[in-house]
Design a protein around this motif. Sequence first.
Motif, PDB file in Angstrom:
ATOM      1  N   ASP A  87       0.864  -1.174   0.000  1.00 42.60           N
ATOM      2  CA  ASP A  87       0.000   0.000   0.000  1.00 42.60           C
ATOM      3  C   ASP A  87       0.904   1.229   0.000  1.00 42.60           C
TER       4      ASP A  87
ATOM      5  N   ARG B 123       3.370   0.564   3.419  1.00 43.17           N
ATOM      6  CA  ARG B 123       3.914  -0.694   3.904  1.00 43.17           C
ATOM      7  C   ARG B 123       3.941  -1.757   2.813  1.00 43.17           C
TER       8      ARG B 123
ATOM      9  N   TYR C 102       3.775  -6.065   2.555  1.00 45.69           N
ATOM     10  CA  TYR C 102       3.360  -7.249   3.313  1.00 45.69           C
ATOM     11  C   TYR C 102       3.768  -8.484   2.504  1.00 45.69           C
TER      12      TYR C 102
ATOM     13  N   CYS D 123       5.629  -7.407   7.907  1.00 45.06           N
ATOM     14  CA  CYS D 123       5.123  -6.094   7.544  1.00 45.06           C
ATOM     15  C   CYS D 123       6.303  -5.132   7.577  1.00 45.06           C
TER      16      CYS D 123
ATOM     17  N   LEU E 160      -5.328  -7.139   1.388  1.00 42.74           N
ATOM     18  CA  LEU E 160      -5.636  -5.960   2.196  1.00 42.74           C
ATOM     19  C   LEU E 160      -7.138  -5.700   2.154  1.00 42.74           C
TER      20      LEU E 160
ATOM     21  N   ASP F 234      -8.517  -1.535   6.973  1.00 37.28           N
ATOM     22  CA  ASP F 234      -7.261  -1.335   7.704  1.00 37.28           C
ATOM     23  C   ASP F 234      -6.652  -2.651   8.159  1.00 37.28           C
ATOM     24  N   TRP F 235      -7.087  -3.750   7.581  1.00 32.63           N
ATOM     25  CA  TRP F 235      -6.641  -5.075   7.982  1.00 32.63           C
ATOM     26  C   TRP F 235      -5.824  -5.722   6.872  1.00 32.63           C
ATOM     27  N   VAL F 236      -5.030  -6.690   7.245  1.00 31.52           N
ATOM     28  CA  VAL F 236      -4.353  -7.554   6.283  1.00 31.52           C
ATOM     29  C   VAL F 236      -4.824  -8.980   6.559  1.00 31.52           C
TER      30      VAL F 236
ATOM     31  N   GLN G 240      -3.281  -3.750  10.217  1.00 33.99           N
ATOM     32  CA  GLN G 240      -2.107  -3.478   9.392  1.00 33.99           C
ATOM     33  C   GLN G 240      -1.001  -2.761  10.158  1.00 33.99           C
ATOM     34  N   SER G 241      -1.356  -1.898  11.090  1.00 33.03           N
ATOM     35  CA  SER G 241      -0.356  -1.091  11.788  1.00 33.03           C
ATOM     36  C   SER G 241       0.366  -1.860  12.889  1.00 33.03           C
TER      37      SER G 241
END
Length: 298
Positions: A17, A20, A22, A32, A65, A68-70, A86-87
Amino acid sequence: VAGRVTYDGSRSVPTVDEFRLYTVGPLGHFYCVDIATRKILWTKDQVAIYKMPPNTFGYGYSPLLYNDWVILTPAGSDTGIVALDQSTGKEIWRSGSVGYCGNCFVSAILTNLDGREGILYNTCDTVSFIDPQTGETLWSHGGLSCVHAIASPTAVGSNRVFVTCYSYKGGSMLLEITNQNNTYDVKQIKQITPDGSLLYSALFYDDYLYVNFTPPKDAKYSSSGLVCLDRDGNTMWETGPKPEFALGHAIIADGMILILGSDNGRLYLVEINPTKFVLLDSTRLLNEGNNFCAPMAL
């Protein structure tokens, strides 16, 4: 991380993204990475945490993705699919088992089927559609018989799914999904045997499927090569063993099919044409050898 795997090279394309990257390492570790600093922000040992099953050839899939999740797909005996922040890597939800996965490399697909958004995924024996908000299995369908589950399923229009794999009992199938008030009916409407894609997913474009059905060299049947199918699974054309695409990856770009010959290292440009096979050009891109672990990305 120490360890060795058969065949050098990446098993999957990283997902990125704005900030980041992944990716999944061949020994099952998820990373990540901050793109600007190139530092690892957080990691997960999928084998230890989610009981990712042993894999003869090393692990690999492309993370998905969602908001806000992976989304990870360890496909373990108890945990099939996992959503992480994700963070931070904090777990949001995890699904139950999504089927048997001896050697799985399938990447999950986010799609809409018959009015419902979900995560489409298959293992060696089961196709599943998962609610991306909760991890609940909306529907599943058995009947697969894959030694290796590698190619991701392909959504065909709004209510069909094409699933393909290679094994001596495998092949491909076309499913039709009907949703009535969140009650799903899943029917197999086409079985293609023995043809199946060992490594890479079918491409769906303008109502037609394009898929590389070239089998491994030790297969007991002749190669159909690159094949075009209509949305009912009927063959429009096939190339046969020439050109030698072997187990190469194909993508669509600039109105063409780009397919990489995994043995000869040649990149082929093919016209998107459901009525006949048209080779536009080809050129040597890589050295000859085992280039099947070389997925392309734009």
